[in-house]
Enzyme design. Structure first.
Site, PDB file in Angstrom:
ATOM      1  N   ARG B  92       0.825  -1.210   0.000  1.00 57.27           N
ATOM      2  CA  ARG B  92       0.000   0.000   0.000  1.00 57.27           C
ATOM      3  C   ARG B  92       0.859   1.260   0.000  1.00 57.27           C
ATOM      4  O   ARG B  92       0.599   2.210  -0.739  1.00 57.27           O
ATOM      5  CB  ARG B  92      -0.962  -0.049   1.209  1.00 57.27           C
ATOM      6  CG  ARG B  92      -1.901   1.084   1.409  1.00 57.27           C
ATOM      7  CD  ARG B  92      -2.865   1.479   0.266  1.00 57.27           C
ATOM      8  NE  ARG B  92      -3.310   0.469  -0.611  1.00 57.27           N
ATOM      9  CZ  ARG B  92      -3.366   0.637  -1.959  1.00 57.27           C
ATOM     10  NH1 ARG B  92      -3.004   1.779  -2.518  1.00 57.27           N
ATOM     11  NH2 ARG B  92      -3.775  -0.344  -2.720  1.00 57.27           N
ATOM     12  N   LYS B 126       2.227  25.135  -4.413  1.00 56.42           N
ATOM     13  CA  LYS B 126       0.960  24.560  -3.921  1.00 56.42           C
ATOM     14  C   LYS B 126       1.096  23.037  -3.828  1.00 56.42           C
ATOM     15  O   LYS B 126       0.478  22.290  -4.581  1.00 56.42           O
ATOM     16  CB  LYS B 126      -0.189  24.995  -4.831  1.00 56.42           C
ATOM     17  CG  LYS B 126      -0.363  26.513  -4.818  1.00 56.42           C
ATOM     18  CD  LYS B 126      -1.482  27.003  -5.710  1.00 56.42           C
ATOM     19  CE  LYS B 126      -1.581  28.542  -5.602  1.00 56.42           C
ATOM     20  NZ  LYS B 126      -2.599  29.103  -6.498  1.00 56.42           N
ATOM     21  N   LYS B 158       5.569  41.146  -4.965  1.00 53.32           N
ATOM     22  CA  LYS B 158       4.136  41.346  -5.172  1.00 53.32           C
ATOM     23  C   LYS B 158       3.754  42.696  -4.595  1.00 53.32           C
ATOM     24  O   LYS B 158       4.515  43.322  -3.862  1.00 53.32           O
ATOM     25  CB  LYS B 158       3.340  40.266  -4.438  1.00 53.32           C
ATOM     26  CG  LYS B 158       3.731  38.853  -4.769  1.00 53.32           C
ATOM     27  CD  LYS B 158       2.729  37.883  -4.135  1.00 53.32           C
ATOM     28  CE  LYS B 158       3.179  36.452  -4.385  1.00 53.32           C
ATOM     29  NZ  LYS B 158       2.132  35.480  -4.054  1.00 53.32           N
ATOM     30  N   GLU B 186       5.536  40.033  -9.883  1.00 52.67           N
ATOM     31  CA  GLU B 186       4.162  39.645 -10.213  1.00 52.67           C
ATOM     32  C   GLU B 186       3.395  40.859 -10.696  1.00 52.67           C
ATOM     33  O   GLU B 186       3.383  41.901 -10.037  1.00 52.67           O
ATOM     34  CB  GLU B 186       3.494  39.062  -8.954  1.00 52.67           C
ATOM     35  CG  GLU B 186       2.083  38.580  -9.217  1.00 52.67           C
ATOM     36  CD  GLU B 186       1.395  38.080  -7.947  1.00 52.67           C
ATOM     37  OE1 GLU B 186       1.861  37.076  -7.370  1.00 52.67           O
ATOM     38  OE2 GLU B 186       0.401  38.707  -7.532  1.00 52.67           O
ATOM     39  N   ASP B 207      -0.235  37.490 -13.872  1.00 50.15           N
ATOM     40  CA  ASP B 207      -1.165  36.703 -13.064  1.00 50.15           C
ATOM     41  C   ASP B 207      -2.600  36.965 -13.491  1.00 50.15           C
ATOM     42  O   ASP B 207      -3.055  38.108 -13.517  1.00 50.15           O
ATOM     43  CB  ASP B 207      -0.981  37.059 -11.577  1.00 50.15           C
ATOM     44  CG  ASP B 207      -1.651  36.028 -10.690  1.00 50.15           C
ATOM     45  OD1 ASP B 207      -1.658  34.837 -11.058  1.00 50.15           O
ATOM     46  OD2 ASP B 207      -2.173  36.410  -9.628  1.00 50.15           O
TER      47      ASP B 207
END
Lengths: 280, 280, 280, 280, 280, 280
Positions: B92, B126, B158, B186, B207
């Protein structure tokens, strides 16, 4: 949870910390809002608490929604106040956990709704290493249930374990070695189901059976109970999804296990809107 | 990788080990085959090696396909020989990692194919806590590239960091504090793109811009280069997927980042077919 | 086991290693023999293997007796050959684990013998932090069985959890939240036993009851079964020891739990006789 | 201590936490009292503090008895107030440590009393892996003393180390390599005692000698001192227990080491009486 | 930092804690002052905070000088108030870190001063295992800059990696595989410098070149820029020290890397003056 | 050592491994030679073994010089053969440890030589967190000795601990609480030396005394011995270095402790010359 957050932060910060944040004016503060950008079920709030606690215990965090709550796109979920640098450092780790776990809760809730009370939905051991406890808690937050935690939790008898032993002998051996521990028998064919019921399994797993086959198995269970026998729980598994769970739920099966709940998670989109305050 | 496999095994085995395996006849051996049940790209083979190594170094494992190989449903990927108990214990954890990482590689390869050489596809931060290195390696196995590893890796400017500072001043400050480190800016609006190019950013992030807006940004970059300036890399991001990446790829953008590669992974279905041998 | 041995060795060696061994002539080798100095049951052999493996993989270790074997004072249990320094370094950690775990196995075997097949003997959660898995494995080596692993393993309903809820409602709630997981009800009085049986508990715990009270409880169970009901397992607990277990075993109770198996362990005396060889 | 408590709690709670506690009404609180159920010496209070701190820092804990205090059956030792769930979760880990360590302190105190000031009682390296520091602190709480911490702490010369070297040369080599570090010589025969004294050992260990033999050894020490030599400490060891320590104590020996203090611990029975409050 | 302090304290305290402190009267308190005994730059204040926090959160600590401040012999740096035992326990770990990191900062500041603005000074990967992040932060505290964090941070092309590949092809391959990541080329000879510039390296490392050779390399860079090319950063390395850095700084080189900053640290002498208060 | 090497490698490789090595042709092998670039004493060879073992157990490593050997600039110390990528990955971690520890051994040897047999040289607790065992082993490799390992090892009585207690009472209390454990008394003034000798300290520390003051203290010790008392060891400390140790050594002092041995280490320059082989 503490260890997972530690690993997430270490991974995102080593070795220099947030190099971009070194460009900030010192002592800049901010208010930030966790906001849902999609509809779903919230899970992982404790991970967010833990993330901010590890980064900077002085950051204030107030939840406007709770673990297991349904949330809609646009809903404000929590407010954060404190050092802008701390918020930027915690942001990604917090969102990664919150989005992933809410994604699990959301998918669980959808399956539970689709089952419409006909059966319960539970998870599998198809989880990500190190994340199993959190992923299984998110299944509960979404209104689902937890199958066995691991190989040590209860006995699952498969063909691989029997090797010539009958199911009856296998169950007896399990009862002999591990008294009071749940015994489940995996069945691929109807004849095995009968044997498992007779053997007194607590749980009968119908693997990769069609709804019709499941119905036939349930007939066997009903008959056994009518004859004064103990009724085991019956579980169906094998790529059952949102489209097919309704039909399985109507067979009378007790539980449906869905690996995708944890092995193929779609993140629930949640963002953090940050409003820096200029230091005065 | 060692730590991840350790955690996966601990989670699946504590505290009694595999209670079902205690029912096996001692010294039962088996041959097992990893087999693809879907078409995709293989990744995570090293994790499988490590899992078997930790469980039982005496189990033999031979790969018939390699990291990054395309595989089709039905393909035999590896052969395993050894103690049945060890194989059941490793199964597993090995499959969870192999399926997850191959899922990432498969999705990456699909996006790379859809981009059709027009741009490169890379990942984001992410990722799941503790899994970032493996997930990013799977992106490479799928033919994709890796964006910055973490907050410490390169500077991302940013709005949140600037707070009244111009982009030019922000980039200058970044160069001043972190010489030779990549600086990305950004941009949400075209005017920021011009400023970022002028400021000498290494990388300009567009973005949530439409393909048309991206095209306008590329015009600015082309013009800057035509004027003898240094051409930065240009990256587009914001929910770009299999349907839309082709259009972005045709804008001339250099890189497209896709969070879903790691935040919303669909497992690649790989199974382990086990054939026990009765001990003689 | 790996972590426990690591901790044992670190504790015994930090920071300078074995300072006495620095006085040895370099390259001195030895043969050593693990020898029982009392009669009992052997357990913890895997810990000894692991200790020598961590100290010096070149030391050879051959077992003459196996896990769970009965051993008598004077029996040679294993032979070790290799560097004298390595043997001296491993000695205490190996013996501490072997003696402790064999002590558990020996006490378990004595209780099992005293029960004379009338009931099974199992353990409790009264273990030492970090040692639970090994202690519970030693109980199995001694011919005993393992009660629940921990608070997460199965549901134990005590008065503390009920708080006004009836036993029937408590069991129902447990079934509702944790399907297929073992549910045990702790009973201090006979009337609770009847309720627990009716509620369908898997396991009924008779806490601190006399043999006569246990017999009365078994009558209830027998009657329930005679009426076509499912027979739960019945467990007795509360300072039952070698003197009293026989009487309990004759009541018809299924299981007796004994905290002393792990909370009050008398070491089994095992020594290591070392014969150094002068280097030539 | 932090790590030990963490391991104890992890072992008792993974992976779902306390499943029984999930049946409680939310926000139920309780008052609980640690109460001695036998007479002895209290040790391990810091471990209890740490356990509650790790489980829930909001639980209040007030001690009515202190580390090293004599306690009698029925004595209330501490009061706890807070979330019932937190108290149930901490209960077993706290009691396991408290009972074990108080058991060590109690046995130590009994031996110290039996020695009646004639000699001091100290421990050995026969401890459980990972528990040595806590076990040795419990010996101190019981009024005993600590022998060397580990192999690295001081030099112990045994036959195994000498291999043809005289005791005098062994001690000289120890002094040469490890200046200012305690040097002990293990003696099985009286003639070795004389040699050890002459060699200037700090400590002479009389292993498995009868009280008469010990007396003879003390005569040698007295004579050496009378001749203007430095008097070493003399230690006796070898299955000395509550019945025999008095006789050893009267020989004039300085110290008696007792492995059973830590290798064969009988728990001190301490319970936690919990009174839940219904939430209003 | 948390883990480093934990290791430092564990190493200094296991297994009995501070045995000397057991001789103190209970509840003795003290005031203590960190005081510079030499002139330099302060670094590692956060480590001192963390050390006292781990030992005893009730100890109060107030800084009179800050990270990166110049300090002179005799300056009081911080005041500490609390339990004398806690202060004695924390003292050595705190001073070891503070002295080492301030030593790095002090040496960095001296080199930066000697460079007199002509170039920047940065560090290398020649750090102590487990200490890299803290050592590199101390370089920044001393006014220096950080070279790449590790092998994963940016690409360094050396002869070893090229093996027949031209520098141009090596840089192209690096750009292809790791977009937007810094690419540095190590050059031993002037002809390699030209190739590295043409290849578009971000950073050109002149290893073990004399100031004259560096000057020649800078001429190549100037010429490339004058021809409209992009100017890379140029770094010199190779046993450059306080005596020679001035001459290198005047060559026009951008950066000088100095391994000795972290591999050959001279502690900055800082002491802790403790004034115990007799308990009243 | 295992943990230190793991930390060193993790720090140097996370998260992508050696990105430069990804440019290599697969399966490139190399021969490499550790070579001294300065004269000194070798230490840390075990760390190099462990580093290569962790990176790639298939790399072959043969030592031509051993731990504690004197080495001269140009000497070949070890040969390595295996995968070029593995060698490049291990190189920096191995060299950082080898250079640092050999630096300690080299400085120790120089001080020992300067003491010219007049006294022994030992270290202090002024080590780097997590590195103490290795640093103290390097002192031994350089021919020096180890002072106490940590606060738990032996009793050091300073003014801070006495607080009104006489030295005689302090030593008595130490003997009472910690039998057989070394007791050292730190003295700033001659009168304290007399008291310490009378009190029967094992070790008398003369802190920051001039050679003349040390000589006066030795006179006291000589007189005490002449009067039939036991001679304690006498240690001098306080910024004693290569220039001054000779004079101290001629005072008759037994031991000189030098913090700089571990707190201000100059690396011993050792390089790794790598010769890649083109794969055929």
């Amino acid at each position: 949870m503490r260890a997972i957050v530690e690993r997430g932060l270490a991974e995102d910060l080593a070795p220099f910390g947030d190099v971009s944040a070194t460009l900030l004016e010192p002592d800049t503060t901010a208010t930030a809002r966790f906001r849902a950008r999609a509809t779903g079920v919230l899970a992982g709030t404790g991970c967010v608490d833990e993330t901010f606690r590890q980064v900077d215990a002085a950051v204030g965090l107030v939840w406007l929604a709770g673990e297991g709550d349904r949330i809609a796109a646009g809903d404000e979920l929590a407010q954060v106040r404190g050092s802008l640098e701390s918020i930027l450092i915690a942001e990604r780790t917090a969102l990664n956990l919150l989005g992933h776990l809410s994604g699990i809760a959301t998918a669980t809730a959808a399956l539970v709704a689709a089952a419409d009370g006909g059966c319960r939905v539970w998870d599998t051991r198809k989880t990500l290493p190190g994340m199993r406890s959190l992923q299984k808690a998110a299944v509960r937050a979404g209104g689902g249930w937890n199958h066995r935690a691991n190989l040590s939790d209860w006995i699952m008898l498969k063909d691989n374990h029997l090797m010539g032993l009958s199911i009856a002998d296998g169950v007896a051996r399990a009862r002999d070695r591990w008294p009071a521990r749940t015994v489940e028998v995996e069945c691929d064919r109807l004849e095995q189901v009968g044997q498992a019921i007779e053997a007194g399994a607590d749980l009968v797993l119908l693997d990769n059976m069609s709804p019709d086959q499941v119905r036939d198995a349930i007939v066997l269970v009903d008959r056994h109970e009518a004859d004064g026998g103990r009724r085991p729980l019956v579980e169906a598994s094998g790529n059952i999804d949102l489209d097919t769970i309704g039909e399985y739920a109507r067979t009378g099966v007790d539980l449906v296990s869905v690996g995708a709940l944890t092995h193929s998670v779609t993140v629930l989109d949640i963002g953090l809107d940050i409003e820096p305050q200029n230091p005065e």
